[in-house]
Design an enzyme around this catalytic site. Sequence first.
Site, short mmCIF file in Angstrom:
data_model
loop_
_atom_site.label_atom_id
_atom_site.label_comp_id
_atom_site.label_asym_id
_atom_site.label_seq_id
_atom_site.Cartn_x
_atom_site.Cartn_y
_atom_site.Cartn_z
N CYS A 2 -33.73 33.46 -1.91
CA CYS A 2 -34.51 34.56 -2.48
C CYS A 2 -34.36 35.80 -1.60
O CYS A 2 -34.07 35.70 -0.42
CB CYS A 2 -35.98 34.18 -2.54
N ARG A 27 -29.03 37.72 -3.48
CA ARG A 27 -29.57 36.51 -2.87
C ARG A 27 -30.18 35.55 -3.89
O ARG A 27 -30.47 34.40 -3.59
CB ARG A 27 -30.63 36.89 -1.84
N TRP A 76 -34.42 32.83 -6.31
CA TRP A 76 -33.46 31.78 -6.62
C TRP A 76 -34.28 30.51 -6.66
O TRP A 76 -34.80 30.05 -5.65
CB TRP A 76 -32.39 31.69 -5.53
N ASN A 102 -39.21 33.06 0.91
CA ASN A 102 -37.87 32.52 0.77
C ASN A 102 -37.82 31.26 1.62
O ASN A 102 -38.19 31.31 2.79
CB ASN A 102 -36.83 33.52 1.27
N GLY A 103 -37.38 30.15 1.04
CA GLY A 103 -37.32 28.90 1.80
C GLY A 103 -37.96 27.78 1.01
O GLY A 103 -38.18 27.91 -0.20
N GLU A 483 -9.32 27.19 -1.79
CA GLU A 483 -10.13 28.39 -1.95
C GLU A 483 -9.82 29.10 -3.28
O GLU A 483 -10.73 29.61 -3.94
CB GLU A 483 -9.91 29.34 -0.75
N LYS A 487 -12.72 29.88 -6.00
CA LYS A 487 -12.99 31.24 -6.49
C LYS A 487 -13.03 31.25 -8.01
O LYS A 487 -13.92 31.84 -8.63
CB LYS A 487 -11.90 32.17 -5.96
N GLU A 490 -16.20 29.43 -9.34
CA GLU A 490 -17.45 30.14 -9.10
C GLU A 490 -17.69 31.28 -10.07
O GLU A 490 -18.80 31.46 -10.54
CB GLU A 490 -17.42 30.78 -7.70
N HIS A 506 0.22 11.41 -6.48
CA HIS A 506 -0.56 10.20 -6.17
C HIS A 506 -1.78 10.05 -7.08
O HIS A 506 -2.68 9.29 -6.76
CB HIS A 506 -0.99 10.22 -4.70
N LYS A 605 -26.01 34.17 -2.82
CA LYS A 605 -25.10 34.52 -1.73
C LYS A 605 -25.37 33.71 -0.47
O LYS A 605 -24.46 33.25 0.20
CB LYS A 605 -25.25 36.02 -1.44
#
Length: 610
Positions: A2, A27, A76, A102-103, A483, A487, A490, A506, A605
């Site tokens: 948050c 955030r 969030w 936040n938390g 990566e 990307k 996401e 394989h 983020k």
Amino acid sequence: MCGIIGYLGERSAAPIIMDSLKRLEYRGYDSAGVAIFDQDAGDLSVVKSASKVDTLVERLTEEMPAGRVGMGHTRWATHGRPTLINAHPHSDCTNKVVVIHNGIIENFAELRRELQAKRHVFVSETDTEVVPHLIEENFKGDLVTAVRESLRRLRGAYAMVIFSQHDPDLLIGARLNAPLVVGVGEKEWFIASDITAVIPYTKKVLLLGEGEMVAISSLGPQVSSMDGASVKPKIIDVKWDISQAQKGGYPHFMAKEINESADAVSNALRGRLADDGEVTLEEFGFTDRQLLKVRDIKMVAAGTSFYAALLGKYIIEDLARIPVEVEPASEFRYRQPIIDQDTLVVGISQSGETADTLAAIREARRLKAKVVSVTNVVGSSMALESDGVVYLHSGPEIGVASSKTFIAHITCLYLLGIRLAAVRHRLDPTRLKQLTAELKALPAAVQKVLDRAEVLQKLARKYAGYRNFMYIGRGINYPIALEGALKLKEISYLHAEGYAAGELKHGPIALLDKNFPVFAIATQGATLEKMVSNIQEVIARDAPVAALVTDGDHVLDEVAADRVEVPAVSEFLSPIPNVVALQLFAYFVACERGCNVDQPRNLAKSVTVE
Ligand code: M6R
């Protein structure tokens, strides 16, 4: 997670809080809310929206609450769905105390039961709501004491802003295992989850330590520990510029940030790499003697930073010949890692606040290892809690998907590798000279990739309709395949997997058909011939192939693949230009698909919960 912002000063609080919330939205963006207190009328206005900050701004623009003290939150969701009722701020039974958080408060259920037994009425599903009720319960005439007593009951993580009509001249902030800073302006103060919220107003930032709280009045901030002992404030001057936290004409922050990649390399190198290859890392803080004692390295990180760490293994083992192990931070801390005082633990994190990575470096220090953090945020928790720091110097990154800071992380890892190699005399002078020259030329190579963005945009148009993608790379470009896939997942919500090209046969090759394209990293390198064979194997299964190839390389001329040329650099440095091309591809695919590039669904983020 948050985003939180509090304001106390001489100006109207609401416009400042709105503006800061816009900058904190990366955030979290599930819901938003503000509380503003009008000292003249004695009125507390609480306004919330069940969606993004924009909706809240619209509501507030119609009727902007007056008042020179207030707070704002962008959420969030952790405990409770993203509804209006769960949006912050949360209040006590009397609506006098308001809290943003936040938390995660881990013992909230037990506290809630205890408070309900004392007839407190809860309206939300959140963990946060226990806090205003606890303060209400503990208030006996002194707000700071009531807050302190309440905070002592909490387990878990919090960064909070607290206001109460019992003492309307005070704004209180507190933190434990979650970031919080205090912006110190001219007769005005800001309490925020991070620096980006306050940089338009002040560059002077007070760093609140773990378990500390700040009580701000018109006389200024008073910092204390949870047991009430006064603490000398740590104030730093922030170098970030407000223009760095704006889109600057780009349609998205991510587009701007990818376009800052060449600068990200230059900024990470600036003043650190002499022409003779000597590396000086300002806040690194380790002597040659200490570095010589390093027997092994463990790298811990999450998400994109984890892939930077994987690259770090290739880089440091090659240059310094020290064994490096890389592990997701979330795994490291729970499996009793074998480390001691001769282990160097390297924490890789853009934000320096990722809960998993922070916990991992704390565990490492507990086990007596030396810790260095490679991070972008000056004064972040990881920076403060490490023995040494290497800063990225990338400026703020607002797009939720990391781009320029991944580039800066890799650049810093090259520097760290050279520094570790130098102390062991592991680097042959000719190679060092060549590597130094190549590193200095790297920004120009990155710029060339950026200048060819149109090629990647065309490719994205062609491929945006597929549902699945496989990214393959070999050697030092294997983490880049990982990566590249992350990307794409996401920001475009397409399924993508990264694989070491040699592993394809394989198992995963079974997935491939004409609807499952493969993006191959086939730039010049020791294993290019093998990669070409792997590409042939893919084509034989009818899977469409796009490939990164080195400028002027004809190796795939006879192969039915879409080729994207990237400038020639040594294989050792090729991950940087290569990943810029993959970032651009993912960005353009997401745009083609109409996705919210800067704020992808379900993500935030900075992940300050475990
Ligand atoms: O701030 P950090 O680098 O520690 O963040 C770690 C991850 O949460 C982050 O890299 C995440 O994977 C991003 N969404 C990557 O684009």
